[in-house]
Design an enzyme around this catalytic site. Structure first.
Site, PDB file in Angstrom:
ATOM      1  N   ASP A   1      11.209   2.976   6.125  1.00 56.51           N
ATOM      2  CA  ASP A   1      10.874   1.550   6.080  1.00 56.51           C
ATOM      3  C   ASP A   1      12.080   0.752   6.538  1.00 56.51           C
ATOM      4  OD1 ASP A   1      10.103  -1.168   5.072  1.00 56.51           O
ATOM      5  OD2 ASP A   1       8.496  -0.035   4.102  1.00 56.51           O
TER       6      ASP A   1
ATOM      7  N   GLY B   1       8.773  -4.846   3.205  1.00 51.82           N
ATOM      8  CA  GLY B   1       8.763  -4.036   1.993  1.00 51.82           C
ATOM      9  C   GLY B   1       9.947  -4.347   1.090  1.00 51.82           C
TER      10      GLY B   1
ATOM     11  N   ASP C   1      13.619   1.974  11.536  1.00 57.29           N
ATOM     12  CA  ASP C   1      12.472   1.513  12.302  1.00 57.29           C
ATOM     13  C   ASP C   1      11.720   2.710  12.860  1.00 57.29           C
ATOM     14  OD1 ASP C   1      10.856   0.409  14.445  1.00 57.29           O
ATOM     15  OD2 ASP C   1      12.099  -1.382  14.314  1.00 57.29           O
TER      16      ASP C   1
ATOM     17  N   ILE D   1       0.836  -1.201   0.000  1.00 57.78           N
ATOM     18  CA  ILE D   1       0.000   0.000   0.000  1.00 57.78           C
ATOM     19  C   ILE D   1       0.869   1.250   0.000  1.00 57.78           C
ATOM     20  CG2 ILE D   1      -1.774   1.305   1.219  1.00 57.78           C
ATOM     21  CD1 ILE D   1      -2.852  -1.306   2.322  1.00 57.78           C
TER      22      ILE D   1
ATOM     23  N   VAL E   1      -7.726  -4.182   1.156  1.00 59.27           N
ATOM     24  CA  VAL E   1      -7.112  -3.489   0.025  1.00 59.27           C
ATOM     25  C   VAL E   1      -6.355  -4.495  -0.842  1.00 59.27           C
ATOM     26  CG1 VAL E   1      -5.632  -1.559  -0.637  1.00 59.27           C
ATOM     27  CG2 VAL E   1      -6.850  -1.498   1.558  1.00 59.27           C
TER      28      VAL E   1
ATOM     29  N   TYR F   1      -3.966  -7.931  16.562  1.00 59.22           N
ATOM     30  CA  TYR F   1      -3.782  -6.954  15.493  1.00 59.22           C
ATOM     31  C   TYR F   1      -4.878  -5.891  15.535  1.00 59.22           C
ATOM     32  CZ  TYR F   1      -3.998  -4.916  10.818  1.00 59.22           C
ATOM     33  OH  TYR F   1      -4.077  -4.037   9.771  1.00 59.22           O
TER      34      TYR F   1
END
Length: 322
Positions: A32, A37, A60, A13, A178, A148
């Site tokens: 990131d 990723g 981080d 995303i 998504v 989560y």
């Protein structure tokens, strides 16, 4: 030109948001740690007129020095960095608390100090749990049923608190399932659409957990980018929560049929036991975001599935898992 910090910007995303906004003239900073990723995801995020339009900081969100570096010269923050898997959150709940909640709190505090103009937090439809209210609306009672989901709801609370107590303009967007190009295929926890595409590509039965009757408000990622854009354009919104989706739902079985048809296959799914934390139905009520912003879904499910399948088939290395 305004600069946007996207945490988790090398993910699925995040990189799509970076791509969308850099081509609309914004400068982008990405923070990131590349634990999930990919650097390759950011290859799309440069304007032809300015090869320095995207700045990448490897680090981080819990590292104050990296956060300070990432926030330099930024006007807006899209906070997407998080641990995301519902099933995995049952295995390591403390890690989800550390990164998703405390990481969000640290970033909010740094954003307050830097006088960020708008902070958009990536929340999740999972905060609704197994709600009896379908479609789900933002003001109903919430029932998170996984670590989560709890971590995302806590992030929302901190965002609202920072708006009320410090005047930091925050908006929490509850994402609904998504999907789109570059979506991750993490073996065990792969999300449904890229997993189905991968299985059909390999001529294998797509896995369905439960009976397939569960429904989801599948939202093509460009709709989500458009939602972020409309929130940035609104100067009066702060301390609010919006559903960010299409307002429709489709069963997992029907999804399998649609992808079979798109890919010219006829492969039946395999069925497995329902996974912990999975909810039966998700569908968003998007009346609030359409009333208070100019957001309208731009790409319907079938068109989004066609775009996604076409993209993965033209980038088959994304269908391989390590």
């Amino acid at each position: 030109m305004a600069r946007i910090l996207i945490t988790g910007g090398a993910g699925f995303i995040g990189s799509n948001l970076a791509d969308y906004f850099v081509h609309r003239g914004y400068d982008i900073s990405v923070l990131d740690d590349f634990s999930s990723g990919k650097e390759e995801n950011l290859n799309y995020c440069q304007r032809l007129d300015d090869r320095k339009s995207t700045r990448i900081i490897r680090g981080d969100i819990c590292d104050p020095k990296k956060v300070e570096e990432a926030l330099l010269d930024c006007d807006y923050v899209f906070h997407l960095a998080a641990l995301r898997s519902v099933p995995k959150s049952f295995e390591t709940p403390q890690e989800y608390e550390q990164i998703n909640v405390l990481g969000t709190l640290k970033l909010l505090e740094a954003s307050r100090v830097h006088k960020i103009k708008k902070f958009i937090f990536a929340s999740s439809s999972s905060v609704y749990g197994n709600s009896r209210h379908i479609p789900a609306h933002e003001d109903q009672q919430l029932d998170p049923i996984s670590p989560y989901a709890v971590s995302k709801l806590n992030g929302e609370h901190y965002c609202r608190m920072y708006f009320l107590s410090h005047g930091l303009p925050t908006v929490s967007l509850r994402y609904f399932n998504v999907f789109g190009p570059r979506q991750s295929l993490e073996n065990k926890y792969a999300v449904v659409i890229p997993k189905f595409i991968q299985c059909l590509y390999d001529n294998k039965p797509p896995p369905i957990y439960g009976d397939g009757g569960q429904t989801r408000d599948f939202t093509y990622v460009e709709n989500l980018a458009f939602a972020h854009e409309q929130i940035l354009k609104s100067s009066t919104i702060g301390g609010v929560v919006f559903n960010a989706a299409c307002g429709n739902r489709c069963s997992v079985l029907k999804l399998c049929e649609k992808l079979n048809r798109l890919m010219r296959k006829d492969i039946k799914p395999s069925f497995f036991d329902k996974r912990p934390g999975d909810v039966l139905h998700t569908q968003s009520d998007i009346s609030k975001i359409t009333r208070l912003t100019d957001y309208r879904p731009q790409i319907a499910l079938d068109q989004g599935l066609e775009k996604t399948a076409k993209w993965f088939l033209s980038h088959p290395h994304y269908l391989k898992t390590s």
